[in-house]
Design an enzyme around this catalytic site. Structure first.
Site, PDB file in Angstrom:
ATOM      1  N   CYS A 112     -28.680  52.215 121.723  1.00  0.00           N
ATOM      2  CA  CYS A 112     -28.499  50.780 121.470  1.00  0.00           C
ATOM      3  C   CYS A 112     -28.927  50.245 120.171  1.00  0.00           C
ATOM      4  O   CYS A 112     -28.322  49.209 119.839  1.00  0.00           O
ATOM      5  CB  CYS A 112     -29.180  49.990 122.541  1.00  0.00           C
ATOM      6  SG  CYS A 112     -28.669  50.513 124.290  1.00  0.00           S
ATOM      7  N   HIS A 249     -29.854  42.832 120.232  1.00  0.00           N
ATOM      8  CA  HIS A 249     -29.160  43.723 121.213  1.00  0.00           C
ATOM      9  C   HIS A 249     -29.138  42.905 122.396  1.00  0.00           C
ATOM     10  O   HIS A 249     -30.370  42.259 123.003  1.00  0.00           O
ATOM     11  CB  HIS A 249     -29.907  45.032 121.431  1.00  0.00           C
ATOM     12  CG  HIS A 249     -29.586  45.930 122.653  1.00  0.00           C
ATOM     13  ND1 HIS A 249     -28.253  46.049 122.852  1.00  0.00           N
ATOM     14  CD2 HIS A 249     -30.267  46.504 123.351  1.00  0.00           C
ATOM     15  CE1 HIS A 249     -28.170  46.708 123.753  1.00  0.00           C
ATOM     16  NE2 HIS A 249     -29.221  47.058 124.297  1.00  0.00           N
ATOM     17  N   ASN A 279     -24.818  44.711 129.139  1.00  0.00           N
ATOM     18  CA  ASN A 279     -25.321  45.604 128.028  1.00  0.00           C
ATOM     19  C   ASN A 279     -24.228  46.558 127.462  1.00  0.00           C
ATOM     20  O   ASN A 279     -24.174  47.673 128.211  1.00  0.00           O
ATOM     21  CB  ASN A 279     -26.841  46.239 128.462  1.00  0.00           C
ATOM     22  CG  ASN A 279     -27.376  46.993 127.382  1.00  0.00           C
ATOM     23  OD1 ASN A 279     -26.862  47.404 126.214  1.00  0.00           O
ATOM     24  ND2 ASN A 279     -28.446  47.495 127.454  1.00  0.00           N
TER      25      ASN A 279
HETATM   26  O1  UT7 Z   1     -30.441  48.770 126.136  1.00  0.00           O
HETATM   27  C1  UT7 Z   1     -31.419  49.356 126.916  1.00  0.00           C
HETATM   28  C2  UT7 Z   1     -32.455  48.624 127.022  1.00  0.00           C
HETATM   29  N1  UT7 Z   1     -32.577  48.190 128.657  1.00  0.00           N
HETATM   30  C3  UT7 Z   1     -33.309  47.332 128.824  1.00  0.00           C
HETATM   31  O2  UT7 Z   1     -33.820  46.506 127.936  1.00  0.00           O
HETATM   32  C4  UT7 Z   1     -33.530  47.041 130.237  1.00  0.00           C
HETATM   33  C5  UT7 Z   1     -35.178  46.443 130.069  1.00  0.00           C
HETATM   34  N2  UT7 Z   1     -35.583  46.233 131.573  1.00  0.00           N
HETATM   35  C6  UT7 Z   1     -35.165  45.283 132.170  1.00  0.00           C
HETATM   36  O3  UT7 Z   1     -34.245  44.552 131.779  1.00  0.00           O
HETATM   37  C7  UT7 Z   1     -35.933  45.001 133.644  1.00  0.00           C
HETATM   38  O4  UT7 Z   1     -36.756  45.996 133.872  1.00  0.00           O
HETATM   39  C8  UT7 Z   1     -34.610  45.355 134.897  1.00  0.00           C
HETATM   40  C9  UT7 Z   1     -33.746  44.254 134.743  1.00  0.00           C
HETATM   41  C10 UT7 Z   1     -34.081  46.447 134.584  1.00  0.00           C
HETATM   42  C11 UT7 Z   1     -35.252  45.549 136.025  1.00  0.00           C
HETATM   43  O5  UT7 Z   1     -36.036  44.058 136.705  1.00  0.00           O
HETATM   44  P1  UT7 Z   1     -37.452  44.185 137.094  1.00  0.00           P
HETATM   45  O6  UT7 Z   1     -37.698  42.746 137.230  1.00  0.00           O
HETATM   46  O7  UT7 Z   1     -38.550  45.246 136.415  1.00  0.00           O
HETATM   47  O8  UT7 Z   1     -37.123  45.038 138.408  1.00  0.00           O
HETATM   48  P2  UT7 Z   1     -37.533  46.084 139.081  1.00  0.00           P
HETATM   49  O9  UT7 Z   1     -37.257  47.386 138.833  1.00  0.00           O
HETATM   50  O10 UT7 Z   1     -39.345  46.106 139.332  1.00  0.00           O
HETATM   51  O11 UT7 Z   1     -37.159  45.978 140.837  1.00  0.00           O
HETATM   52  C12 UT7 Z   1     -37.627  44.834 141.585  1.00  0.00           C
HETATM   53  C13 UT7 Z   1     -37.124  44.821 142.811  1.00  0.00           C
HETATM   54  C14 UT7 Z   1     -37.031  46.414 143.399  1.00  0.00           C
HETATM   55  O12 UT7 Z   1     -37.212  46.155 144.900  1.00  0.00           O
HETATM   56  P3  UT7 Z   1     -38.608  46.271 145.572  1.00  0.00           P
HETATM   57  O13 UT7 Z   1     -39.002  47.781 145.313  1.00  0.00           O
HETATM   58  O14 UT7 Z   1     -39.564  45.297 144.836  1.00  0.00           O
HETATM   59  O15 UT7 Z   1     -38.390  46.118 147.080  1.00  0.00           O
HETATM   60  C15 UT7 Z   1     -35.776  46.794 143.107  1.00  0.00           C
HETATM   61  O16 UT7 Z   1     -35.393  47.656 144.160  1.00  0.00           O
HETATM   62  O17 UT7 Z   1     -35.567  44.848 142.504  1.00  0.00           O
HETATM   63  C16 UT7 Z   1     -34.928  45.666 143.521  1.00  0.00           C
HETATM   64  N3  UT7 Z   1     -33.731  45.716 142.807  1.00  0.00           N
HETATM   65  C17 UT7 Z   1     -32.471  45.208 142.994  1.00  0.00           C
HETATM   66  N4  UT7 Z   1     -32.205  44.292 143.801  1.00  0.00           N
HETATM   67  C18 UT7 Z   1     -30.847  43.880 143.959  1.00  0.00           C
HETATM   68  C19 UT7 Z   1     -33.637  46.479 141.459  1.00  0.00           C
HETATM   69  N5  UT7 Z   1     -31.981  46.624 140.959  1.00  0.00           N
HETATM   70  C20 UT7 Z   1     -31.489  45.585 141.916  1.00  0.00           C
HETATM   71  C21 UT7 Z   1     -30.192  45.279 142.104  1.00  0.00           C
HETATM   72  N6  UT7 Z   1     -30.032  44.343 143.030  1.00  0.00           N
HETATM   73  N7  UT7 Z   1     -29.185  45.578 141.369  1.00  0.00           N
END
Ligand code: UT7
Length: 325
Positions: A112, A249, A279
């Site tokens: 990225c 980004h 993204n």
């Molecule tokens: O260019 C590359 C750069 N990438 C980035 O900058 C990404 C940086 N990271 C992020 O933006 C965030 O970490 C994410 C958006 C990817 C994830 O957000 P988060 O608040 O860290 O969520 P998480 O991974 O901790 O997941 C929280 C909950 C989980 O459920 P449980 O285990 O708490 O029951 C996930 O299973 O959200 C669930 N979850 C979803 N639910 C509905 C994860 N993805 C989804 C989804 N829809 N798409």
């Protein structure tokens, strides 16, 4: 030594718009989660165009705006993590299609951060006198790297391309800073085919999807955005109050809100289009830059900072004094 100026921008994204609600029809997700956690409402997903197709369409627009002949271009760089082929490079395919016969062409791999790395390379080529006119493109069909069963990653990304023509000028790129941290390599990866030859017995199905440890990348992103912005300000002796826009980004609106808070600036200073495109990896910064340019947001003398981060881990920023062509 020459200065380096952007004299044309262009962008292109596939016409197929995919909403969060559509994703919810075949995976366990919903609009509230995706837009609430990331700011993404929809993204473009290519049906029949590869990375070079998007790159070519963006390039043609940038060349038109720059009012140059493709044969004036002596260097083409395509920043991409999703090339059409390992070889020929996507840059060589672009060269052929736009008729830039006099260019040296190569792809640049910095995920990225690719466009910011590309700005650095193009700047060095122009400053040294090696190149006069550079076509720099960030282009991705990142959708082909996604595991559509992995809701933690596939909802975040989209396809697109952005291009810029750079040449010798009076204003332009004032300072650039880039860096890498290979210790974080496993936080964000997209594997190439495995080792396979007459000495290996590797019949495993390839499972090479983009994988990400989102929380780790989030923490890294907030820290590094601030470091990159402070670095280019320090090198140029400008204060943050003199910067009209930051073009980050486009990974997550929460990363930007958190960075703005830590920098003590209004989040509106960050140009965002993540809601419509998601993204788009190396394409996100040039796509945003072109939108800003076409919307007339950039006036002569405006100072802007582009800042990127991504797989590698890689990071970088460029402080640019804008001049309309
Ligand atoms: O260019 C590359 C750069 N990438 C980035 O900058 C990404 C940086 N990271 C992020 O933006 C965030 O970490 C994410 C958006 C990817 C994830 O957000 P988060 O608040 O860290 O969520 P998480 O991974 O901790 O997941 C929280 C909950 C989980 O459920 P449980 O285990 O708490 O029951 C996930 O299973 O959200 C669930 N979850 C979803 N639910 C509905 C994860 N993805 C989804 C989804 N829809 N798409």
């Amino acid at each position: 030594m020459y200065n380096v100026q952007i004299i044309g921008t262009g962008s292109y994204a596939p016409g197929n718009i995919v909403s969060n609600d559509f994703l919810a029809t075949f995976m366990d997700t919903n609009d509230e989660w995706i837009s609430g956690r990331t700011g993404i409402k929809e993204r473009r997903i290519s049906i029949d165009e590869n990375t070079s197709d998007l790159a070519i369409k963006a390039s043609i627009k940038a060349i038109e705006e720059a009012k140059i002949n493709p044969q004036d271009i002596d260097l083409i760089i395509v920043a991409t993590a999703t090339p059409d082929y390992f070889f020929p490079s996507t840059a060589c395919i672009v060269q052929k299609k736009i008729g830039a016969k006099n260019a040296t062409c190569f792809d640049l791999s910095a995920a990225c951060t690719g466009f910011v790395y590309g700005l650095n390379v193009a700047t060095q080529f122009i400053k040294s006198g090696q190149s006069k006119t550079v076509l720099l493109i960030g282009a991705e069909t990142i959708s082909k790297s996604l595991n559509w069963q992995d809701r933690k990653t596939c909802v975040l990304f989209g396809d697109g391309a952005g291009a810029a023509v750079l040449t010798r000028g009076e204003e332009g790129i004032i300072s650039i800073y880039t860096g890498s941290d290979g210790d974080g390599a496993e936080f964000l990866e997209y594997a190439a085919p495995q080792l396979r030859n007459i000495f290996t017995n590797n019949s495993e199905e390839s499972n090479n999807y983009l994988k990400m440890q989102g929380g780790e990348v989030f923490k890294f992103a907030v820290k590094i955005i601030i470091q990159c912005i402070e670095k280019v300000l320090e090198e140029s002796n400008y204060g943050i109050e003199e910067i009209k826009y930051i073009v980050p980004h486009q990974a997550n609106i929460k990363i930007i809100e958190s960075s703005a808070k830590k920098l003590g600036i209004d989040k509106e200073k960050f140009f965002m289009n993540i809601a419509e495109y998601g993204n788009t990896s190396a394409a996100s910064i040039p796509l945003a830059l072109d939108q800003m340019n076409k919307q007339g947001l950039l006036q002569d003398g405006d100072k802007i900072i582009t800042v990127g981060f991504g797989g590698g881990l890689t990071y970088g920023a460029a402080l640019i004094e804008w001049k309309n062509n």
